[in-house]
Design a protein around this motif. Structure first.
Motif, PDB file in Angstrom:
ATOM      1  N   PHE A   1       6.019  -1.808  -8.464  1.00  0.00           N
ATOM      2  CA  PHE A   1       4.814  -1.935  -9.294  1.00  0.00           C
ATOM      3  C   PHE A   1       3.608  -2.348  -8.443  1.00  0.00           C
ATOM      4  CE2 PHE A   1       2.075  -4.854 -11.735  1.00  0.00           C
ATOM      5  CZ  PHE A   1       1.623  -3.987 -12.707  1.00  0.00           C
ATOM      6  N   VAL A   2       3.810  -3.302  -7.528  1.00  0.00           N
ATOM      7  CA  VAL A   2       2.718  -3.734  -6.644  1.00  0.00           C
ATOM      8  C   VAL A   2       2.287  -2.599  -5.734  1.00  0.00           C
ATOM      9  CG1 VAL A   2       2.076  -5.327  -4.787  1.00  0.00           C
ATOM     10  CG2 VAL A   2       3.445  -6.148  -6.721  1.00  0.00           C
ATOM     11  N   TYR A   3       3.245  -1.884  -5.184  1.00  0.00           N
ATOM     12  CA  TYR A   3       2.931  -0.773  -4.280  1.00  0.00           C
ATOM     13  C   TYR A   3       2.160   0.323  -5.015  1.00  0.00           C
ATOM     14  CZ  TYR A   3       3.646   2.907  -0.807  1.00  0.00           C
ATOM     15  OH  TYR A   3       3.450   3.898   0.117  1.00  0.00           O
ATOM     16  N   ARG A   4       2.553   0.586  -6.245  1.00  0.00           N
ATOM     17  CA  ARG A   4       1.885   1.621  -7.032  1.00  0.00           C
ATOM     18  C   ARG A   4       0.429   1.256  -7.327  1.00  0.00           C
ATOM     19  NH1 ARG A   4       5.560   2.025 -10.429  1.00  0.00           N
ATOM     20  NH2 ARG A   4       4.807   0.674 -12.103  1.00  0.00           N
ATOM     21  N   ASN A   5       0.146  -0.027  -7.429  1.00  0.00           N
ATOM     22  CA  ASN A   5      -1.206  -0.481  -7.753  1.00  0.00           C
ATOM     23  C   ASN A   5      -1.941  -1.078  -6.550  1.00  0.00           C
ATOM     24  OD1 ASN A   5      -1.471  -0.351 -10.926  1.00  0.00           O
ATOM     25  ND2 ASN A   5       0.589  -1.136 -10.502  1.00  0.00           N
ATOM     26  N   SER A   6      -1.459  -0.793  -5.362  1.00  0.00           N
ATOM     27  CA  SER A   6      -2.078  -1.379  -4.171  1.00  0.00           C
ATOM     28  C   SER A   6      -3.525  -0.931  -4.000  1.00  0.00           C
ATOM     29  CB  SER A   6      -1.261  -1.016  -2.925  1.00  0.00           C
ATOM     30  OG  SER A   6      -1.160   0.399  -2.782  1.00  0.00           O
ATOM     31  N   ASP A   7      -3.831   0.323  -4.363  1.00  0.00           N
ATOM     32  CA  ASP A   7      -5.224   0.777  -4.256  1.00  0.00           C
ATOM     33  C   ASP A   7      -6.143  -0.052  -5.158  1.00  0.00           C
ATOM     34  OD1 ASP A   7      -4.472   2.670  -2.465  1.00  0.00           O
ATOM     35  OD2 ASP A   7      -4.524   4.361  -3.868  1.00  0.00           O
ATOM     36  N   TYR A   8      -5.663  -0.394  -6.325  1.00  0.00           N
ATOM     37  CA  TYR A   8      -6.457  -1.208  -7.255  1.00  0.00           C
ATOM     38  C   TYR A   8      -6.763  -2.571  -6.636  1.00  0.00           C
ATOM     39  CZ  TYR A   8      -7.738  -3.515 -11.647  1.00  0.00           C
ATOM     40  OH  TYR A   8      -8.390  -4.207 -12.636  1.00  0.00           O
ATOM     41  N   LEU A   9      -5.767  -3.166  -5.987  1.00  0.00           N
ATOM     42  CA  LEU A   9      -5.972  -4.455  -5.341  1.00  0.00           C
ATOM     43  C   LEU A   9      -6.868  -4.331  -4.115  1.00  0.00           C
ATOM     44  CD1 LEU A   9      -2.384  -5.968  -5.574  1.00  0.00           C
ATOM     45  CD2 LEU A   9      -4.387  -6.620  -6.900  1.00  0.00           C
ATOM     46  N   LEU A  10      -6.746  -3.246  -3.377  1.00  0.00           N
ATOM     47  CA  LEU A  10      -7.562  -3.075  -2.180  1.00  0.00           C
ATOM     48  C   LEU A  10      -9.035  -2.879  -2.531  1.00  0.00           C
ATOM     49  CD1 LEU A  10      -5.203  -0.912   0.072  1.00  0.00           C
ATOM     50  CD2 LEU A  10      -5.696  -3.363   0.227  1.00  0.00           C
ATOM     51  N   TRP A  11      -9.306  -2.241  -3.668  1.00  0.00           N
ATOM     52  CA  TRP A  11     -10.700  -2.156  -4.114  1.00  0.00           C
ATOM     53  C   TRP A  11     -11.224  -3.536  -4.486  1.00  0.00           C
ATOM     54  CZ3 TRP A  11     -14.201   1.120  -3.038  1.00  0.00           C
ATOM     55  CH2 TRP A  11     -13.895   2.473  -2.845  1.00  0.00           C
TER      56      TRP A  11
END
Length: 277
Positions: A37-47
């Protein structure tokens, strides 16, 4: 140890010479559903990381633009100006940053602030000519409020850093500059300030790191920085709270470590010859 073994197995399962990109299925297989789940949303966190970096830069710049003159006034100003700057700095340093940020967002009229900034920029351009700077009008109010809160709170601390650095320069430097015909203002500008700026780098390094970490307080006014976005994620999947927190902690560590190493280099590069950095 189990996590390290899982990462090793994951790397071994990839094709030879290919570590990235890793598929979500592979992450889920070896590290579990929550890390997937974290890996799938990593782009969201990086933004969110991008917002954090931008907020840090704008806040530290505002803090410098307000803090350095304030420090100079405390060191060389007249009685009234020095007293005003000192009392205002005490007020900012003694008020919790959360209170300052909520005040700037809910009470301070952001539009008036932007109009004042545009007027100030036009005044500078009228005196000095065209500048490459513009005052953006499409920036979210939460970002502007957070910049003002963090920037002026940082200015209150930076003023003490610069005041101490200015005061650390031996009085003989001023006397020597005056003895060769320099005015007091010229001596401060060309002799005292360059040395004080070099001596202030270690304190500025500490303040930069503090501002970077304090950007997380912008979560309170809804700005989509790193902590706010991590909260959005672990409310979607409550079992992944630990994994999300570990991931953003790693990001904060990389940012602070990189900042400290960069400013260490700056401190050593521009240290006054003969002085230990």
């Amino acid at each position: 140890m189990e996590g390290l073994v899982a990462l090793t197995e994951l790397a071994a399962a990839l094709p030879t010479g290919q570590l990235l990109p890793v598929s979500e299925e592979q992450v889920g297989q070896y590290l579990g559903e929550d890390w997937e789940f974290v890996y799938r949303n990593s782009d969201y966190l990086l933004w969110g990381t991008v917002v954090t970096i931008l907020l840090t830069l704008t806040s530290i710049l505002l803090g410098f633009l307000a803090g350095f003159p304030a420090g100079a006034i405390e060191a060389y100003g007249s009685g009234y100006s020095r007293a005003f700057v000192r009392k205002f700095g005490v007020l900012l340093r003694g008020t919790p940053i959360l209170v300052i940020m909520i005040f700037t967002y809910f009470v301070l009229p952001i539009e008036i602030v932007l109009d004042a900034a545009q007027f100030g920029l036009r005044s500078i351009e009228y005196v000095l000519g065209p500048t490459p700077f513009t005052v953006p009008t499409d920036v979210p109010d939460a970002f502007i409020a957070a910049t003002i809160a963090l920037g002026f709170r940082s200015a209150a601390y930076q003023s003490q850093i610069f005041r101490g650095a200015l005061g650390s320069i031996d009085e003989g430097q001023m006397e020597a500059a005056r003895s060769i015909g320099m005015s007091r203002l010229s001596a401060i500008r060309h002799v005292i300030v360059p040395q004080a700026m070099r001596r202030s780098v270690p304190g500025f390094q500490n303040e930069f790191t503090i501002v970077l970490k304090d950007t997380s307080i912008a979560f309170a006014i809804g700005l989509g920085e790193l902590l706010k976005r991590s909260h959005d994620l672990f409310t979607q999947q409550t079992t992944a709270v630990l994994e999300v927190i570990l991931f953003i902690s790693l990001i904060y560590f990389v940012l602070t470590f990189g900042t400290n190493r960069t400013l260490d280099y700056v401190s050593n590069r521009f240290a006054i010859p003969g002085e230990s950095s």
